[in-house]
Write an enzyme that holds these catalytic residues in place. Structure first.
Site, PDB file in Angstrom:
ATOM      1  N   ARG A 170     -24.415 -33.836 -16.199  1.00 32.48           N
ATOM      2  CA  ARG A 170     -22.592 -33.761 -17.786  1.00 32.48           C
ATOM      3  C   ARG A 170     -22.606 -35.651 -17.348  1.00 32.48           C
ATOM      4  O   ARG A 170     -21.722 -34.738 -17.783  1.00 32.48           O
ATOM      5  CB  ARG A 170     -23.126 -32.404 -17.425  1.00 32.48           C
ATOM      6  CG  ARG A 170     -22.703 -31.375 -17.868  1.00 32.48           C
ATOM      7  CD  ARG A 170     -23.918 -31.333 -19.413  1.00 32.48           C
ATOM      8  NE  ARG A 170     -24.908 -30.166 -18.898  1.00 32.48           N
ATOM      9  CZ  ARG A 170     -26.117 -30.215 -19.470  1.00 32.48           C
ATOM     10  NH1 ARG A 170     -27.383 -31.045 -18.498  1.00 32.48           N
ATOM     11  NH2 ARG A 170     -27.050 -29.068 -19.232  1.00 32.48           N
ATOM     12  N   SER A 220     -21.627 -24.988 -24.775  1.00 31.41           N
ATOM     13  CA  SER A 220     -21.527 -23.794 -23.198  1.00 31.41           C
ATOM     14  C   SER A 220     -19.995 -24.936 -23.156  1.00 31.41           C
ATOM     15  O   SER A 220     -19.751 -25.969 -22.757  1.00 31.41           O
ATOM     16  CB  SER A 220     -22.808 -24.501 -22.778  1.00 31.41           C
ATOM     17  OG  SER A 220     -22.383 -24.297 -21.017  1.00 31.41           O
ATOM     18  N   GLU A 290     -17.216 -28.102 -19.513  1.00 32.19           N
ATOM     19  CA  GLU A 290     -18.709 -28.961 -19.142  1.00 32.19           C
ATOM     20  C   GLU A 290     -18.122 -29.555 -20.368  1.00 32.19           C
ATOM     21  O   GLU A 290     -18.049 -30.458 -20.339  1.00 32.19           O
ATOM     22  CB  GLU A 290     -19.746 -28.375 -19.710  1.00 32.19           C
ATOM     23  CG  GLU A 290     -20.875 -28.781 -20.133  1.00 32.19           C
ATOM     24  CD  GLU A 290     -22.232 -28.064 -20.386  1.00 32.19           C
ATOM     25  OE1 GLU A 290     -22.797 -28.327 -21.951  1.00 32.19           O
ATOM     26  OE2 GLU A 290     -22.227 -27.210 -19.659  1.00 32.19           O
TER      27      GLU A 290
END
Length: 298
Positions: A170, A220, A290
């Site tokens: 990420r 998410s 995230e």
């Protein structure tokens, strides 16, 4: 030259626009100025004016994995979704920053190119996906990106190789240096068109089954800690279904926070902080977001 001079030249610039109109959470304050460039030339002009006039600049893609605080964003916000061309040549697909990841993956599939199946249901833009090295179902952008074209904040056009992008979980180089992704080229593998599409439809069926797509959400919320899964920890901690204002930890997928109606960005952030606090207390694990969180407090 001023921003409003560019508006007179035909660049789509709006003032005092609620960003909740564009975010997947349906939350977020106003942008002082909001621009929708239709070409890299328009992006270059906008960046130049912000630099010369010392105007704060924020770049947004499809706003799918993003929380914008309720105080909004000062200066200029550029949304790149009007830059959306997708081109295929041999085993390579080149997509503009504002092209949807889903559209790019299906374009590749229809040309019998394999490698982007994992991205069949990722709702973000190519720019955002490259920015955060988006991934799903065991695949990540870094596995298929060949090169990335950017515009630096200083106004220089550059091309980075996959290695130069410094991809990790990420993360990518452009998170650190502020360069603006304009397009990306993906190197894919020839395959059976119907098999590729069949696998993508299967992954999307899984996604519909497992994820709360019926509500606004930012996808998410938390990065996966090494050796742990976020959803089960949230469930064991008794936080699944927990609601703060209009924001609720999803009863369908504990790693998602959904807008049950009337949620604010502050509701989202307060619930995120509560989950982080409880998980730290119970498991001594730091949960990192995230989802990208930007803007100012109200």
């Amino acid at each position: 030259m001023e921003l409003l001079d560019l508006k007179k030249q035909g660049i789509n610039i709006k003032e005092q626009i609620p960003l909740s109109r564009y975010t997947f959470t349906k939350t977020g304050g106003e942008a002082e100025y909001l621009a929708f460039p239709k070409s890299t030339d328009e992006v270059e002009k906008l960046v130049k004016v912000t630099r010369e006039n010392k105007i704060p600049l924020t770049i947004i893609g499809n706003a799918s994995n993003l929380i914008i605080r309720d105080g909004g964003i000062d200066g200029l916000v550029i949304i790149l979704t009007d830059l959306k061309e997708i081109k295929v040549k041999d085993n390579k697909v080149t997509a503009d920053a504002g092209a949807k990841i889903v559209d790019t993956a299906f374009t590749a599939a229809h040309h019998g190119l394999s490698g982007m199946e994992f991205a069949a249901g990722i709702p973000g833009s190519i720019g955002g996906g490259v920015f955060m090295n988006a991934g799903a179902y065991g695949g990540e952008m870094q596995e298929v990106v060949e090169s990335v074209n950017v515009l630096t904040r200083a106004g220089e056009f550059k091309t980075y190789s996959n290695k130069e992008m410094e991809f990790s979980y990420r993360h990518s180089l452009v998170q650190d240096n502020g360069d603006i992704v304009l397009s990306a080229t993906f190197s894919l593998t020839p395959g059976d068109r119907l098999e590729i599409l069949d696998h993508m439809h299967y992954l999307n069926a899984l996604r519909r089954y497992k994820q709360p797509l019926e509500y606004p959400s930012c996808g998410s919320v938390f990065k996966r800690p090494t050796g742990h899964f976020v959803g089960p920890m949230i469930i064991k901690a008794g936080l699944q279904g927990k609601q703060v204002g209009g924001a609720q930890d999803s009863t369908k997928h504990a790693g998602f926070i959904v807008n049950k109606g009337g949620a604010t960005a502050t509701d989202y952030l307060n619930l995120i902080h509560l989950i982080q606090k409880v998980i730290k207390e119970k498991y001594d694990i730091d949960l990192h977001t995230e989802v990208r969180i930007i803007g100012k407090e109200k």
